[in-house]
Write an enzyme that holds these catalytic residues in place. Structure first.
Site, PDB file in Angstrom:
ATOM      1  N   HIS A 227     112.490  26.735  14.028  1.00  0.00           N
ATOM      2  CA  HIS A 227     113.254  25.675  13.371  1.00  0.00           C
ATOM      3  C   HIS A 227     112.936  25.628  11.870  1.00  0.00           C
ATOM      4  CE1 HIS A 227     113.311  24.348  17.597  1.00  0.00           C
ATOM      5  NE2 HIS A 227     114.459  23.779  17.287  1.00  0.00           N
ATOM      6  N   ASP A 301     121.147  30.419  19.243  1.00  0.00           N
ATOM      7  CA  ASP A 301     120.424  29.187  18.989  1.00  0.00           C
ATOM      8  C   ASP A 301     121.093  28.533  17.782  1.00  0.00           C
ATOM      9  OD1 ASP A 301     118.553  27.162  19.174  1.00  0.00           O
ATOM     10  OD2 ASP A 301     116.824  28.507  19.207  1.00  0.00           O
TER      11      ASP A 301
END
Length: 558
Positions: A227, A301
């Protein structure tokens, strides 16, 4: 019961504008014929069908409606910011499907990240059943517990209109320093992750929920959070075959409908330095499609994560690269301006030939085939009047409490501190809030990294002889938690240490006389821990990971 009538999705033929004449009157296309749908979708509609977007707020606002109506978005995702209650979520999902169908588009894939444990979007205090983590399910050492949890999860998701859950996590978590996977994984043994992951995904699929195995080719042995940064798994292909790829191969063999890519680099597969799997044709097409024979949907993702931005790929550009590499569904978080720009760039890339039209058509066909397989082309109606019969019911919560009770793992009790014989103190870091209440004990509230003054006060309280329960959460990032435990040990206190999330936290306090692991702080986990500490039930869980130098895989006292 509410007097509001159930939301009914229209049962009518799907209306699509013909490709050759977008401005002509709408054409009726049979929902059951994916080939006809493909022939009648415009380029712009095809691009919309492969986009999966997040949005702000708990309602269908004008901006989101515009994305569905005019950018032909095929899938949406809910985050915690979109959830208030079961009724609110069910109404929202009914309105989303209605908006898509009324615009002449196929039904929406409506997804959520409801893994259980630390990745939860639907909470008990909102009226849902809250589920334990994958590692907690693995610690039960019973595949039937995994299936039971997945069955209840699927039932509650379907009741409020979800048809896709972005789980299970098929990563083999064999790196204690992994900051992002941890208890999201079923463990550190590849075959165990394969067995438990397949049991979970098969149950979701059998119950009509589209599961997504993630994060291909494996995010378990990383020390960075994708992330934020771009991690690398540097191992040779032989090691990847023996560890990381084992659960994914098992999932493919079990006919998993979808797999999600990892924003991680794999030099043994992709020779271009710094190119993550999500953007790699060698990973998505050559390995996943051609070598491993996966024929389902490939999801990316989320394309706004730091791992891609760090490499020079903002979401719109990353979307183009991912589609070229072989991805079928492109996942975006919030910000419709980004969504519109991505749609524009994707259309331009197909027009210019940068992305072959056949590559786009292949992705769209897979999306439509999956929607047909899971009954999403024309979704079933959502019954708003009877949600209480399906969501957060006493039976559902009792079953999950029973499953979670099987996960609590007692790893050491040399001091014979369990069961408690007097009222305990409970040291609660913020993430452990609620443990003292579940234990009917005295709470000592501290920061995540307790100060020297806090530690001194707690040691003084412990001199009373009362047992003191210390919950560890992210102890590596907050080393004062271990300092507190060690100070209590030095003071000969009756200290009980509980790893409330990652069992790896126990590595920071190897000399603690009593150690347990719960694999998460879900309400059911705290209730089960309290029952173990009070002697109401026995701790029967088995450690699903290796704790190097401390405990082996499968440790746990009966």
């Amino acid at each position: 019961a509410s007097t509001r009538p159930p939301a009914r999705v229209p049962t009518r033929p799907l209306t699509i504008r013909p490709t050759q004449s977008p401005a002509s009157p709408a054409t009726q296309v049979p929902l059951s014929n994916v080939t006809n749908l493909m022939n009648h979708l415009t380029l712009e509609e095809k691009v919309g069908q492969i986009m999966l977007i997040g949005f702000d707020g708990p309602t269908l606002d004008a901006d989101l409606r515009d994305m569905l109506e005019h950018y032909h978005i095929g899938s949406v995702i809910h985050y915690a910011r979109n959830v208030e209650s079961p009724l609110q979520v069910a109404r929202l999902n009914a309105e989303l499907q209605q908006a898509a169908l009324n615009s002449g588009h196929p039904g929406l894939i409506i997804s959520i990240d409801q893994e259980g444990g630390r990745v939860t979007r639907l909470y008990e205090d909102q009226g849902f059943t809250e589920f334990p983590s994958a590692m907690a399910l693995s610690a039960t050492d019973q595949l039937d517990d995994v299936r039971q949890s997945a069955r209840v999860m699927a039932a509650e998701l379907k009741a409020v209109g979800f048809n896709c859950n972005m789980t299970p996590d098929l990563d083999v978590n064999n790196n204690p320093a992994n900051p992002v996977i941890g208890t999201r994984s079923f463990g550190s043994d590849p075959q165990r992750v394969a067995d438990y992951g397949v049991a979970f995904l098969q149950t979701l699929q059998n119950e009509g929920i589209l599961p997504i195995g993630k994060h291909f080719p494996g995010h378990g042995d990383t020390g960075l959070d994708s992330h934020i940064n771009l991690p690398t798994v540097p191992h040779p292909r032989s090691r990847l075959d023996a560890i990381e790829l084992v659960p994914f191969k098992a999932a493919i063999q079990a006919d998993v409908a979808a797999i999600m890519s990892a924003h991680v680099t794999f030099p043994a597969i992709e020779p271009t330095p710094g190119l993550p799997a999500t953007l790699s044709r060698h990973v998505l097409t050559d390995l996943l499609r051609d070598e491993l024979g996966f024929d389902g949907l490939i999801f990316t993702d989320e394309l706004g994560m730091g791992a891609l931005g760090e490499g020079g790929y903002p979401p719109p550009q990353a979307a183009v690269a991912a589609l070229k590499a072989g991805a079928d569904v492109l996942l975006f978080n919030r910000d419709h301006a980004i969504h519109r720009e991505a749609h524009r760039l994707l259309v331009e890339a197909v027009h210019s030939g940068e992305i072959p039209r056949a590559r786009l058509d292949d992705a769209v066909r897979r999306v439509l085939n999956t929607k047909e397989r899971f009954g999403i082309l024309q979704p079933a109606p959502i019954d708003l009047d009877h949600l209480s019969e399906h969501i957060g019911t006493p039976d559902n919560r009792a079953l999950i409490d029973e499953v979670t009770a099987h996960s609590i793992t007692l790893l050491r009790d040399t001091a014979r501190s369990i069961p408690l014989t007097s009222t305990a103190y409970v040291v609660e870091v913020p993430a452990a809030h609620g443990l003292a209440q579940a234990l009917e004990a005295t709470a000592i509230t501290v920061d995540a990294n307790p100060s020297a003054a806090n530690r001194g006060n707690i040691v003084r309280l412990a001199r009373s002889g009362r047992p003191i329960v210390v919950g560890l959460v992210a102890a590596t990032a907050n080393p004062n938690q271990a300092k507190l435990v060690n100070a209590l040990i030095d003071a000969h206190a009756n200290v009980i240490v509980v790893a409330l999330r990652d069992p790896y936290d126990l590595l920071a306090v190897p000399n603690a006389p009593t150690m347990l692991a719960t694999y998460g702080t879900a309400p059911s986990s705290l209730r089960a821990l309290a029952a173990v500490l009070k002697g109401e039930i026995a701790a029967r869980g088995k450690l699903p990971v290796e704790l190097p130098g401390l405990f082996a895989l499968g440790s746990g006292q009966p």
